[in-house]
Design an enzyme around this catalytic site. Sequence first.
Site, PDB file in Angstrom:
ATOM      1  N   CYS A  71       0.803  -1.140   0.341  1.00  0.00           N
ATOM      2  CA  CYS A  71       0.021   0.286  -0.003  1.00  0.00           C
ATOM      3  C   CYS A  71       1.040   0.895   0.226  1.00  0.00           C
ATOM      4  O   CYS A  71       1.830   1.943   0.690  1.00  0.00           O
ATOM      5  CB  CYS A  71      -0.776  -0.131   1.239  1.00  0.00           C
ATOM      6  SG  CYS A  71      -1.467   1.340   1.563  1.00  0.00           S
ATOM      7  N   GLY A  72       0.869   2.439  -1.145  1.00  0.00           N
ATOM      8  CA  GLY A  72       1.519   3.563  -1.374  1.00  0.00           C
ATOM      9  C   GLY A  72       1.265   4.368   0.116  1.00  0.00           C
ATOM     10  O   GLY A  72       2.259   4.859   0.410  1.00  0.00           O
ATOM     11  N   HIS A  73      -0.213   4.448   0.277  1.00  0.00           N
ATOM     12  CA  HIS A  73      -0.354   5.339   1.397  1.00  0.00           C
ATOM     13  C   HIS A  73       0.290   5.218   2.876  1.00  0.00           C
ATOM     14  O   HIS A  73       0.310   5.402   3.833  1.00  0.00           O
ATOM     15  CB  HIS A  73      -1.661   5.486   1.804  1.00  0.00           C
ATOM     16  CG  HIS A  73      -2.173   5.967   0.641  1.00  0.00           C
ATOM     17  ND1 HIS A  73      -2.123   7.045  -0.576  1.00  0.00           N
ATOM     18  CD2 HIS A  73      -3.813   5.904  -0.312  1.00  0.00           C
ATOM     19  CE1 HIS A  73      -2.989   7.425  -1.283  1.00  0.00           C
ATOM     20  NE2 HIS A  73      -3.853   6.323  -1.590  1.00  0.00           N
ATOM     21  N   CYS A  74      -0.009   3.615   3.320  1.00  0.00           N
ATOM     22  CA  CYS A  74       0.932   3.179   4.083  1.00  0.00           C
ATOM     23  C   CYS A  74       2.811   3.482   3.849  1.00  0.00           C
ATOM     24  O   CYS A  74       2.974   3.640   4.845  1.00  0.00           O
ATOM     25  CB  CYS A  74       0.680   1.670   3.567  1.00  0.00           C
ATOM     26  SG  CYS A  74      -1.361   1.133   4.180  1.00  0.00           S
TER      27      CYS A  74
END
Length: 486
Positions: A71-74
């Site tokens: 996950c990029g946001h993670c």
Amino acid sequence: MDSQLLLVLLLLLLGVSGPQAQEPKTRGPSEEPSEEEISEEDGVLVLNRHTLGLALSEHPALLVEFYAPWCGHCKALAPEYSKAAALLAAESAQTRLAKVDGPAEPELTEEFAVTEYPTLKFFRDGNRTHPEEYTGPREAKGIAEWLRRRVGSSATRLEDEESAQALIDAQDVVVIGFFQDLQDEDVATFLALSQDALDMTFGLTDRPQLFQKFGLTKDTVVLFKKTSPKIFAAKVLNHLLLFINQTLAPHQELLAGFREAAPPFRGQVLFVVVDVGANNDHVLQYFGMMAEEAPTLRFINMETTKKYTPVDSGPVTAASVTAFCHAVLGGKVKPYLLSQEVPPDWDQRPVKTLVGKNFEQVAFDETKNVFIKFYAPWCTHCKEMAPAWEALAEKYKDHEDIVIAELDATANELEAFAVHGFPTLKYFPAGPGRKVIEYRSARDLETFSKFLDNGGELPTEEPTKESSAPFPETPGNSTSEPKEEL
């Protein structure tokens, strides 16, 4: 406390969650851990289904991030999350930060209804069944402050002029609640709602000298700004509230639309998010709502306390929010008043039961002299005078021209006037003119009887102030008996 000031406490909750990635439908099988000790990475606890229970038992305040490695946001959150853990550790705070690899722990993601990443949940006192959804900022200082306000007090207790001035001088925006009784339920509301206004600093006080310093005579919430030469009490008089239930669904798309609609109304309307799943029953009660109605909108003018609801029940989008604001500001939507239903036996007891829907016809009946107690169910002063009020009604129950009644002013609103303190006693004499006399003397059967027998007057040694205005407001600080403010 004045009802128009109570919701000033809602100067908050714009810190909605950031973008989130949807969890993929396919997951690899999770592997069994080789041991059950809790490990750490960059000051963040690394948990799995075997160690979460241990962490909850060891840490009374635990923020857990459910993340996915892909996950990029993670990945963007990770360094800020670690910094927040370091900030709290440097303060020797009891709060710890933890993380769970969601795809590797399907049992935990199912247990906590995790459907997107990152999802953050805050656990208190080892309670595994009702964690609070994290809706705060995604940067280190904001995360740490969000947690501080939940673990400690969200407002500084002010004892003297020096401490108040120091707080005001230290920040650009400071909100101070002035309460005569710090045990009042409005104080709990103030503290609970101030938890999420992270861009503001909060204080509260019950010190008479501070009331005097700022020219206050009753419970008030005041906002101080450095850019303004004077203090002012919530000059943004219009508030738009979005009620959602973050426990049932994250509502990220809905929140994004709500925030998108806000900028054109800056300075005119304060946009507020209320999570009905986070113990905000007091707010729901104020608006006469049920949690099941979320997501929905409500609009309130803080000066008039007039409340508005959308005409249609369509989805909440940026366009619908914008249209609703324009309609209210343009006078195209009529306000609504809260009222309970009229009880079938409202007039069967000596004390008649009034609600918003039957108040006008009873109070302003030109053939009756009507004496009404406006009360709050939680008000101790109301409870103390209840026996005297019942005795009064029993004494005059056979007088056809006298009506003794009561109205729960927390559940019913009146177009004629607002009720600001409890108990408030008003006398509506028979005849034309819709005259109203406020009773301001002792709350005992003898004095009540004397007042009624003299047609709404007391002897000169115990004067009651009669207003020439049709609907005088309750000052709330001039009665000889104690009164609890809204």
